[in-house]
Design a protein around this motif. Structure first.
Motif, PDB file in Angstrom:
ATOM      1  N   ARG A  37       8.740 -98.673  30.766  1.00 26.44           N
ATOM      2  CA  ARG A  37      10.011 -97.977  30.939  1.00 26.44           C
ATOM      3  C   ARG A  37      10.714 -97.810  29.590  1.00 26.44           C
ATOM      4  N   LYS A  38      10.681 -98.854  28.751  1.00 24.05           N
ATOM      5  CA  LYS A  38      11.314 -98.770  27.431  1.00 24.05           C
ATOM      6  C   LYS A  38      10.629 -97.709  26.578  1.00 24.05           C
ATOM      7  N   ILE A  39       9.304 -97.682  26.639  1.00 24.77           N
ATOM      8  CA  ILE A  39       8.562 -96.667  25.873  1.00 24.77           C
ATOM      9  C   ILE A  39       8.904 -95.268  26.365  1.00 24.77           C
ATOM     10  N   GLU A  40       9.017 -95.098  27.684  1.00 25.16           N
ATOM     11  CA  GLU A  40       9.397 -93.793  28.237  1.00 25.16           C
ATOM     12  C   GLU A  40      10.797 -93.407  27.788  1.00 25.16           C
ATOM     13  N   MET A  41      11.706 -94.380  27.742  1.00 22.74           N
ATOM     14  CA  MET A  41      13.071 -94.120  27.268  1.00 22.74           C
ATOM     15  C   MET A  41      13.057 -93.602  25.834  1.00 22.74           C
ATOM     16  N   GLY A  42      12.269 -94.263  24.985  1.00 25.69           N
ATOM     17  CA  GLY A  42      12.192 -93.837  23.591  1.00 25.69           C
ATOM     18  C   GLY A  42      11.561 -92.469  23.450  1.00 25.69           C
ATOM     19  N   PHE A  43      10.486 -92.227  24.197  1.00 24.07           N
ATOM     20  CA  PHE A  43       9.778 -90.952  24.145  1.00 24.07           C
ATOM     21  C   PHE A  43      10.668 -89.797  24.600  1.00 24.07           C
ATOM     22  N   SER A  44      11.225 -89.940  25.795  1.00 24.17           N
ATOM     23  CA  SER A  44      12.008 -88.837  26.365  1.00 24.17           C
ATOM     24  C   SER A  44      13.306 -88.608  25.594  1.00 24.17           C
ATOM     25  N   SER A  45      13.999 -89.697  25.211  1.00 19.26           N
ATOM     26  CA  SER A  45      15.270 -89.526  24.492  1.00 19.26           C
ATOM     27  C   SER A  45      15.049 -88.894  23.120  1.00 19.26           C
ATOM     28  N   SER A  46      13.922 -89.216  22.481  1.00 12.85           N
ATOM     29  CA  SER A  46      13.627 -88.641  21.163  1.00 12.85           C
ATOM     30  C   SER A  46      13.412 -87.140  21.248  1.00 12.85           C
ATOM     31  N   LEU A  47      12.657 -86.705  22.247  1.00 13.75           N
ATOM     32  CA  LEU A  47      12.332 -85.284  22.361  1.00 13.75           C
ATOM     33  C   LEU A  47      13.435 -84.472  23.024  1.00 13.75           C
ATOM     34  N   PHE A  48      14.258 -85.114  23.842  1.00 10.24           N
ATOM     35  CA  PHE A  48      15.382 -84.398  24.447  1.00 10.24           C
ATOM     36  C   PHE A  48      16.316 -83.831  23.374  1.00 10.24           C
ATOM     37  N   LYS A  56      17.143 -80.559  32.336  1.00 10.96           N
ATOM     38  CA  LYS A  56      18.035 -80.927  31.235  1.00 10.96           C
ATOM     39  C   LYS A  56      18.930 -82.110  31.593  1.00 10.96           C
ATOM     40  N   ASN A  57      19.308 -82.198  32.842  1.00 10.32           N
ATOM     41  CA  ASN A  57      20.219 -83.265  33.287  1.00 10.32           C
ATOM     42  C   ASN A  57      19.494 -84.496  33.827  1.00 10.32           C
ATOM     43  N   SER A  58      18.173 -84.555  33.623  1.00 11.42           N
ATOM     44  CA  SER A  58      17.398 -85.662  34.187  1.00 11.42           C
ATOM     45  C   SER A  58      17.533 -86.961  33.392  1.00 11.42           C
ATOM     46  N   MET A  59      18.058 -86.865  32.176  1.00 13.14           N
ATOM     47  CA  MET A  59      18.174 -88.062  31.336  1.00 13.14           C
ATOM     48  C   MET A  59      19.249 -88.996  31.875  1.00 13.14           C
ATOM     49  N   THR A  60      18.867 -90.258  32.061  1.00 15.51           N
ATOM     50  CA  THR A  60      19.783 -91.287  32.538  1.00 15.51           C
ATOM     51  C   THR A  60      19.788 -92.449  31.550  1.00 15.51           C
ATOM     52  N   LYS A  61      20.502 -93.477  31.892  1.00 14.65           N
ATOM     53  CA  LYS A  61      20.548 -94.681  31.060  1.00 14.65           C
ATOM     54  C   LYS A  61      19.172 -95.322  30.952  1.00 14.65           C
ATOM     55  N   PHE A  62      18.301 -95.065  31.921  1.00 20.57           N
ATOM     56  CA  PHE A  62      16.973 -95.667  31.967  1.00 20.57           C
ATOM     57  C   PHE A  62      15.874 -94.640  31.717  1.00 20.57           C
ATOM     58  N   GLY A  63      16.181 -93.605  30.960  1.00 19.27           N
ATOM     59  CA  GLY A  63      15.208 -92.562  30.699  1.00 19.27           C
ATOM     60  C   GLY A  63      15.321 -91.441  31.709  1.00 19.27           C
ATOM     61  N   THR A  64      14.227 -90.754  31.971  1.00 13.71           N
ATOM     62  CA  THR A  64      14.278 -89.607  32.890  1.00 13.71           C
ATOM     63  C   THR A  64      14.200 -90.030  34.354  1.00 13.71           C
ATOM     64  N   GLY A  65      14.101 -91.322  34.595  1.00  8.73           N
ATOM     65  CA  GLY A  65      14.061 -91.791  35.985  1.00  8.73           C
ATOM     66  C   GLY A  65      12.756 -91.486  36.676  1.00  8.73           C
ATOM     67  N   MET A 103      13.522 -97.133  18.420  1.00 11.77           N
ATOM     68  CA  MET A 103      14.733 -97.417  19.192  1.00 11.77           C
ATOM     69  C   MET A 103      14.420 -97.798  20.637  1.00 11.77           C
ATOM     70  N   SER A 104      13.177 -97.611  21.070  1.00 12.06           N
ATOM     71  CA  SER A 104      12.771 -98.030  22.421  1.00 12.06           C
ATOM     72  C   SER A 104      13.019 -99.514  22.631  1.00 12.06           C
ATOM     73  N   PHE A 105      12.957-100.272  21.546  1.00 12.14           N
ATOM     74  CA  PHE A 105      13.054-101.726  21.633  1.00 12.14           C
ATOM     75  C   PHE A 105      14.426-102.240  21.199  1.00 12.14           C
TER      76      PHE A 105
END
Length: 451
Positions: free
Chosen positions: A252-263, A325-334, A387-389
């Motif tokens: 989940r942390k890796i997904e958060m870093g991946f998605s937030s970086s590219l968003f 576009k609005n799929s980003m949450t505190k925990f990534g794209t969910g 920043m994932s970590f």
């Protein structure tokens, strides 16, 4: 009078004249900034005592309880008291970034290259540097970046068999030590020096300076890892910004870093990424005739328009665009395994990323250039993935994207060079006019925003 005209003409024709324009533009922006921002600037204003001596106990306490950035904070403690000096020095750092980029990218067309670098730096959203206070943020990001790029210049010189004078080491080594005190940049510098030291060994062109710089990078990395303040700060930041952080799984942390970086680049209007993807498509159209590769190269540019520049207009008709576009949450794209629709945002980002990687690899005939381009891209992306970590993945704001922006800026130049070397007058004119238009528009947007 003729002598003066001759001198002015010489200056204008100089390959470094574009950086004079950058200097003037950055001075204008810096001296109109309102520095009365809340944040770390005010906190560091209180450190110096009446005798203007830094209490060593303060830096020691910071090392044990908060941060490994002791060198950066040592300078910050002084600079924060002299706003006019900071305005000048930060402007110089922006110019140093430009000059270092110019030195790192070999080409015969230096003036055109420097104009492009100047234009691209004007496109960077400088307002990102206000997030924790102008002075504190720039000293923690802009200054290490400038020193880090400068510290990489000898790598290019050695690989291109250029002479490096002994006195240059007096500047390169301190620059590396300062830059490597910043965590994201330390990883970048360690990766760069490590990879090129190994490469130099393989081609039997080992240089003692490369080894020294690699060792410095390793020690800086170990210093950061073993700093008790970083661990203590992590606990405090979890409680303050992200109480659930320690309960989140590694995937989940890796997904958060991946998605937030590219968003930041795909799912938001982003001029630098749009320009990069536009030039990437033009370059593939110029150099390849295979329809499949041209289609792949068009994916990033189309995505930057659909989900970025024109997303508000298209989102009203195609709700899926707005939903993605609005799929980003505190925990990534969910993303959830039992919901196929929740996979869509990440699948889009994966497809776009693969399209960029494939296009860059097949674009250059010289595969060494392809690998360097991919290395630059992965370094920029990796610097944000770190920043994932961190529990401040959201609280740190957009300043953590700086190194990823720089990666796209350097790649954009490599693409622009292909267009300049081509015989297509239409593509040349289109590219140059697009860059000039976006640079001027971006500068005035920044100027107006910062007023």
């Amino acid at each position: 009078m003729k002598f003066l005209e001759s001198k002015l003409l010489t200056i204008y024709k100089s390959s470094y004249f574009p950086f004079m324009i950058l200097l003037i533009g950055m001075l204008l922006l810096h001296f109109m900034l309102n520095l009365d921002h809340p944040g770390d600037d005010k906190a560091f204003m209180k450190v110096l005592g009446k005798d203007h001596l830094i209490p060593l106990s303060y830096l020691t306490e910071r090392y044990h309880t908060w941060s490994s950035r002791v060198l950066i904070e040592f300078i910050l403690i002084f600079v924060v008291h002299f706003p006019a000096v900071w305005r000048l020095l930060d402007t110089v750092m922006m110019v140093l970034i430009a000059v270092s980029m110019s030195k790192l990218i070999p080409t015969a067309k230096n003036r055109e290259k420097n104009w492009l670098i100047t234009a691209l730096l004007f496109m960077y959203p400088f307002v990102h540097m206000a997030s924790a206070g102008w002075i504190a943020t720039t000293l923690n990001y802009i200054w290490p970046l400038a020193c880090g790029l400068f510290a990489m210049i000898p790598i290019k010189k050695y690989l291109c068999s250029e002479k490096v004078h002994w006195f240059e080491f007096l500047f390169y080594i301190p620059a590396l030590i300062f830059a490597a005190n910043q965590e994201q940049l330390c990883v970048i510098l360690l990766s760069v020096y490590g990879v090129f030291t190994v490469y130099s060994a393989l081609i039997k062109k080992v240089n003692w300076f490369m080894i020294v710089q690699t060792i410095i990078s390793i020690f800086s990395f170990l210093f950061i890892l073993t700093c008790p303040g970083n661990a203590a700060r992590n606990v405090k930041e979890v409680n303050r910004w992200f109480p659930e952080f320690n309960t989140i799984s590694l995937p989940r942390k890796i997904e958060m870093g991946f998605s937030s970086s590219l968003f930041e680049f795909v799912m938001k209007p982003n001029l630098i990424f749009t320009l990069f993807s536009f030039l990437l498509l033009l370059c593939v159209l110029l150099t390849h005739h295979k329809k499949i590769l041209r289609f792949i190269a068009g994916i990033p540019f189309a995505a930057s328009l659909v989900f970025g520049i024109f997303s508000n207009e298209l989102g009203g008709t195609f709700y899926a665009i707005t939903k993605a576009k609005n799929s980003m949450t505190k925990f990534g794209t969910g993303i959830r395994m039992n919901s196929v629709t929740s996979w869509v945002p990440d699948l889009l980002l994966v497809i776009i990323s693969l399209a960029v990687l494939i296009s860059l690899y097949f674009l250059f005939k010289n595969k060494k250039t392809s690998l360097i381009a991919l290395f630059i891209l992965l370094l920029g992306f990796g610097s944000r993935m770190i920043m994932s970590f961190s529990p401040t993945i959201w609280a740190s704001g957009p300043r953590t994207f700086l190194f990823m922006y720089v990666a796209f800026i350097m790649l954009t130049f490599l693409l622009f060079q292909i267009i300049l070397d081509s015989k297509s007058k239409i593509f040349k004119a289109l590219s140059i006019n697009t860059v000039v238009f976006l640079a001027i528009l971006s500068f005035f947007n920044t100027f107006y925003t910062l007023r």
